[in-house]
Design a protein around this motif. Structure first.
Motif, PDB file in Angstrom:
ATOM      1  N   GLY A  71       0.346  -1.475   0.585  1.00  0.00           N
ATOM      2  CA  GLY A  71       0.162  -0.164   0.119  1.00  0.00           C
ATOM      3  C   GLY A  71       0.890   1.331   0.031  1.00  0.00           C
ATOM      4  N   ASP A  72       0.502   2.445  -0.084  1.00  0.00           N
ATOM      5  CA  ASP A  72       0.652   3.492  -0.226  1.00  0.00           C
ATOM      6  C   ASP A  72       0.477   4.378   1.184  1.00  0.00           C
ATOM      7  OD1 ASP A  72       2.027   5.933  -1.410  1.00  0.00           O
ATOM      8  OD2 ASP A  72       0.775   6.907  -1.458  1.00  0.00           O
ATOM      9  N   PHE A  73       1.703   4.152   1.915  1.00  0.00           N
ATOM     10  CA  PHE A  73       1.457   4.529   3.335  1.00  0.00           C
ATOM     11  C   PHE A  73       2.453   5.531   3.213  1.00  0.00           C
ATOM     12  CE2 PHE A  73       1.636   0.083   4.321  1.00  0.00           C
ATOM     13  CZ  PHE A  73       1.057  -0.176   5.121  1.00  0.00           C
ATOM     14  N   GLN A  74       1.414   6.681   4.198  1.00  0.00           N
ATOM     15  CA  GLN A  74       1.786   8.196   4.568  1.00  0.00           C
ATOM     16  C   GLN A  74       1.682   8.069   5.686  1.00  0.00           C
ATOM     17  OE1 GLN A  74       2.161  10.118   1.780  1.00  0.00           O
ATOM     18  NE2 GLN A  74       2.078   8.262   0.293  1.00  0.00           N
ATOM     19  N   PRO A  75       2.523   8.931   5.861  1.00  0.00           N
ATOM     20  CA  PRO A  75       2.451   9.480   7.379  1.00  0.00           C
ATOM     21  C   PRO A  75       1.247   9.882   7.798  1.00  0.00           C
ATOM     22  CG  PRO A  75       4.651  11.187   6.744  1.00  0.00           C
ATOM     23  CD  PRO A  75       3.436  10.289   5.313  1.00  0.00           C
ATOM     24  N   MET A  76       0.762   9.501   9.458  1.00  0.00           N
ATOM     25  CA  MET A  76      -0.381   9.278   9.807  1.00  0.00           C
ATOM     26  C   MET A  76      -0.299   9.832  11.536  1.00  0.00           C
ATOM     27  SD  MET A  76      -2.661   6.253   7.622  1.00  0.00           S
ATOM     28  CE  MET A  76      -4.419   7.180   8.577  1.00  0.00           C
ATOM     29  N   PRO A  77       0.203  11.258  11.765  1.00  0.00           N
ATOM     30  CA  PRO A  77      -0.131  11.689  12.962  1.00  0.00           C
ATOM     31  C   PRO A  77      -1.542  11.388  14.032  1.00  0.00           C
ATOM     32  CG  PRO A  77      -0.245  13.643  11.898  1.00  0.00           C
ATOM     33  CD  PRO A  77       0.012  12.474  10.869  1.00  0.00           C
ATOM     34  N   PRO A  78      -1.147  11.928  15.643  1.00  0.00           N
ATOM     35  CA  PRO A  78      -2.273  11.573  15.190  1.00  0.00           C
ATOM     36  C   PRO A  78      -3.102  12.740  15.422  1.00  0.00           C
ATOM     37  CG  PRO A  78      -0.198  11.067  16.959  1.00  0.00           C
ATOM     38  CD  PRO A  78       0.188  11.718  16.170  1.00  0.00           C
ATOM     39  N   GLY A  79      -4.228  12.242  15.177  1.00  0.00           N
ATOM     40  CA  GLY A  79      -5.536  13.073  15.425  1.00  0.00           C
ATOM     41  C   GLY A  79      -5.976  13.106  13.718  1.00  0.00           C
ATOM     42  N   THR A  80      -5.129  12.360  12.778  1.00  0.00           N
ATOM     43  CA  THR A  80      -5.596  11.997  11.602  1.00  0.00           C
ATOM     44  C   THR A  80      -6.451  11.276  11.549  1.00  0.00           C
ATOM     45  OG1 THR A  80      -3.603  11.763  10.983  1.00  0.00           O
ATOM     46  CG2 THR A  80      -5.150  11.183   9.209  1.00  0.00           C
ATOM     47  N   GLU A  81      -7.559  12.029  11.270  1.00  0.00           N
ATOM     48  CA  GLU A  81      -9.224  11.548  10.973  1.00  0.00           C
ATOM     49  C   GLU A  81      -9.898  10.055   9.761  1.00  0.00           C
ATOM     50  OE1 GLU A  81     -12.691  13.996  10.404  1.00  0.00           O
ATOM     51  OE2 GLU A  81     -11.426  15.097  12.457  1.00  0.00           O
ATOM     52  N   TRP A  82     -10.254   9.780  10.103  1.00  0.00           N
ATOM     53  CA  TRP A  82     -10.427   7.519   8.885  1.00  0.00           C
ATOM     54  C   TRP A  82     -11.383   7.166   9.756  1.00  0.00           C
ATOM     55  CZ3 TRP A  82      -9.966   2.959   9.975  1.00  0.00           C
ATOM     56  CH2 TRP A  82      -9.549   2.537  11.351  1.00  0.00           C
ATOM     57  N   GLY A  83     -11.613   6.062   8.818  1.00  0.00           N
ATOM     58  CA  GLY A  83     -12.364   5.415   9.741  1.00  0.00           C
ATOM     59  C   GLY A  83     -14.265   5.064   8.652  1.00  0.00           C
ATOM     60  N   ALA A  84     -13.852   6.263   8.061  1.00  0.00           N
ATOM     61  CA  ALA A  84     -15.501   5.520   7.252  1.00  0.00           C
ATOM     62  C   ALA A  84     -16.297   4.760   7.186  1.00  0.00           C
ATOM     63  CB  ALA A  84     -15.811   6.402   5.708  1.00  0.00           C
ATOM     64  N   LYS A  85     -17.415   4.369   6.709  1.00  0.00           N
ATOM     65  CA  LYS A  85     -18.536   3.219   6.798  1.00  0.00           C
ATOM     66  C   LYS A  85     -17.801   2.329   5.895  1.00  0.00           C
ATOM     67  CE  LYS A  85     -22.301   1.246   7.322  1.00  0.00           C
ATOM     68  NZ  LYS A  85     -24.217   1.140   6.618  1.00  0.00           N
TER      69      LYS A  85
END
Length: 122
Positions: free
Chosen positions: A48-62
């Protein structure tokens, strides 16, 4: 008042066990990651295309899956001690109390993060 042998043994067992349940934070593990609507195997996710995800990054759609990775570098002071990784990659839900995750260490399943388990032993 003297303790019975049974109670003395119980107290001694707790004195030995309790220190194993206290942790000292050694540091944060920066994560990179990506999200997808596809169900992937761990091997597929590594591409996968891993990108930095610092704390607080929003994700988690249905029905969205998040794949994260990080590198743990332990200080010398950790040698000989139990080391645990506390995984927090999302906002706790009201139903389960957190994001459910399978945790891999060096490509091998090491445990899971769910509403009853918030860390894995490394």
């Amino acid at each position: 008042m003297a303790l019975t042998i049974e109670w003395r043994r119980r107290i001694d067992n707790w004195r030995e066990e309790l220190p194993k349940h206290f942790y000292r934070e050694l540091g944060a593990v920066p994560l990179s990651g990506f999200t997808t609507l596809e169900q992937l195997t761990a091997e597929q996710a590594l591409q996968g295309d891993f990108q930095p995800m610092p704390p607080g990054t929003e994700w988690g759609a249905k029905w969205e899956y998040g794949w994260f990775r990080g590198q743990v570098v332990l200080p010398d002071e950790a040698a000989g001690h139990r080391v645990v990784l506390k995984v927090e990659v999302g906002v706790p839900s009201t139903i389960y109390g957190g994001v459910e995750s399978a945790i891999y260490v060096d490509g091998v399943i090491a445990g899971a993060r769910d509403y009853k388990h918030d860390h894995v032993t490394l």
